[in-house]
Scaffold this motif. Structure first.
Motif, short mmCIF file in Angstrom:
data_model
loop_
_atom_site.label_atom_id
_atom_site.label_comp_id
_atom_site.label_asym_id
_atom_site.label_seq_id
_atom_site.Cartn_x
_atom_site.Cartn_y
_atom_site.Cartn_z
N GLU A 100 20.63 18.77 42.97
CA GLU A 100 21.45 17.56 43.14
C GLU A 100 22.43 17.76 44.29
O GLU A 100 22.65 16.85 45.10
CB GLU A 100 22.19 17.23 41.84
CG GLU A 100 22.92 15.90 41.89
CD GLU A 100 22.00 14.70 42.07
OE1 GLU A 100 22.47 13.71 42.68
OE2 GLU A 100 20.84 14.74 41.64
N GLU A 101 23.01 18.94 44.39
CA GLU A 101 23.96 19.23 45.48
C GLU A 101 23.27 19.13 46.84
O GLU A 101 23.83 18.59 47.80
CB GLU A 101 24.54 20.64 45.29
CG GLU A 101 25.56 21.03 46.33
CD GLU A 101 26.12 22.43 46.09
OE1 GLU A 101 26.40 23.11 47.08
OE2 GLU A 101 26.26 22.82 44.92
N GLN A 102 22.04 19.64 46.93
CA GLN A 102 21.30 19.56 48.19
C GLN A 102 20.96 18.11 48.53
O GLN A 102 21.01 17.72 49.70
CB GLN A 102 20.03 20.41 48.11
CG GLN A 102 20.31 21.90 48.09
CD GLN A 102 19.08 22.72 47.75
OE1 GLN A 102 18.27 22.33 46.90
NE2 GLN A 102 18.94 23.86 48.39
N ARG A 103 20.62 17.30 47.52
CA ARG A 103 20.33 15.89 47.78
C ARG A 103 21.57 15.16 48.29
O ARG A 103 21.48 14.31 49.18
CB ARG A 103 19.76 15.22 46.53
CG ARG A 103 18.30 15.60 46.28
CD ARG A 103 17.65 14.73 45.22
NE ARG A 103 18.17 14.95 43.88
CZ ARG A 103 17.76 15.93 43.06
NH1 ARG A 103 16.83 16.75 43.44
NH2 ARG A 103 18.30 16.06 41.86
N HIS A 104 22.74 15.50 47.75
CA HIS A 104 23.99 14.91 48.27
C HIS A 104 24.21 15.33 49.72
O HIS A 104 24.60 14.49 50.55
CB HIS A 104 25.19 15.31 47.40
CG HIS A 104 25.27 14.60 46.10
ND1 HIS A 104 25.47 13.24 45.99
CD2 HIS A 104 25.15 15.05 44.83
CE1 HIS A 104 25.47 12.88 44.72
NE2 HIS A 104 25.27 13.97 43.98
N ALA A 105 23.97 16.59 50.03
CA ALA A 105 24.12 17.07 51.41
C ALA A 105 23.14 16.33 52.33
O ALA A 105 23.49 15.98 53.46
CB ALA A 105 23.89 18.57 51.47
N LEU A 106 21.93 16.09 51.84
CA LEU A 106 20.94 15.35 52.63
C LEU A 106 21.42 13.93 52.90
O LEU A 106 21.35 13.45 54.04
CB LEU A 106 19.60 15.33 51.90
CG LEU A 106 18.50 14.50 52.57
CD1 LEU A 106 18.14 15.08 53.93
CD2 LEU A 106 17.28 14.43 51.67
N ARG A 107 21.94 13.26 51.87
CA ARG A 107 22.45 11.90 52.07
C ARG A 107 23.58 11.89 53.10
O ARG A 107 23.64 11.01 53.97
CB ARG A 107 22.94 11.31 50.75
CG ARG A 107 21.83 10.91 49.82
CD ARG A 107 22.38 10.23 48.55
NE ARG A 107 21.40 10.34 47.50
CZ ARG A 107 21.47 11.17 46.46
NH1 ARG A 107 22.52 11.95 46.28
NH2 ARG A 107 20.51 11.22 45.56
N ASP A 108 24.48 12.87 53.01
CA ASP A 108 25.58 12.96 53.97
C ASP A 108 25.04 13.18 55.39
O ASP A 108 25.51 12.56 56.34
CB ASP A 108 26.53 14.10 53.61
CG ASP A 108 27.32 13.83 52.34
OD1 ASP A 108 27.38 12.66 51.89
OD2 ASP A 108 27.86 14.81 51.77
N ALA A 109 24.04 14.04 55.52
CA ALA A 109 23.45 14.32 56.83
C ALA A 109 22.79 13.08 57.42
O ALA A 109 22.94 12.79 58.61
CB ALA A 109 22.44 15.46 56.73
N VAL A 110 22.09 12.33 56.59
CA VAL A 110 21.44 11.10 57.07
C VAL A 110 22.49 10.11 57.54
O VAL A 110 22.34 9.48 58.59
CB VAL A 110 20.53 10.48 55.98
CG1 VAL A 110 20.09 9.08 56.35
CG2 VAL A 110 19.32 11.38 55.74
#
Length: 142
Positions: A100-110
């Motif tokens: 879940e933490e990595q998915r949040h980081a991905l959303r932030d990066a996008v």
């Protein structure tokens, strides 16, 4: 990058300054038995591969990372993804492995890559009322 190269680069990235073979050796020796010449060879190999630059200091060199660990990780991901015969499926599988933490980081990066003009979703248009919908009571839903 091999396991020992990664161990050496981890220190170079962590310290974020020019380092000597001796400094890397002493830090690595806290975890494993390793020779000075081995560390020197690894740093020379990393220099040949373009991962570190070096500057002479007396009879030795100081080594410094050419790019960040994040850039290295991105290059690995891009290389692996570009070799896939089905990039979309590879991404779906990769996203499925994320925490879940990595998915949040991905959303932030996008959001960062898309820029501020696309960060806010456009507002939904107001529903249009038909021209002559009937009586006022009908329009009010009665």
């Amino acid at each position: 990058m091999g396991e020992l190269e990664d161990a050496v680069m981890t220190r170079v990235w962590k310290w974020n300054r020019p380092v000597t073979v001796r400094e890397v050796l002493e830090d690595l020796q806290q975890e494993r038995s390793i020779a000075y010449t081995t560390v020197m060879t690894v740093l020379d190999n990393l220099h040949q591969k373009g991962w570190v630059r070096r500057e002479a200091e007396g009879r030795a060199y100081r080594y410094e990372a050419v790019s960040t660990r994040a850039a290295y990780a991105a290059a690995l991901m891009n290389d692996a993804w570009s070799q896939s015969d089905n990039p979309a499926a590879a991404l779906v599988a990769f996203f499925g492995m994320m925490s879940e933490e990595q998915r949040h980081a991905l959303r932030d990066a996008v959001r960062i890559v898309q820029g501020p003009e696309t960060q806010e979703a456009p507002e939904a248009p107001e529903p249009r009322q038909e021209e002559n919908p009937g009586s006022a009571e009908d329009a009010a839903g009665r």
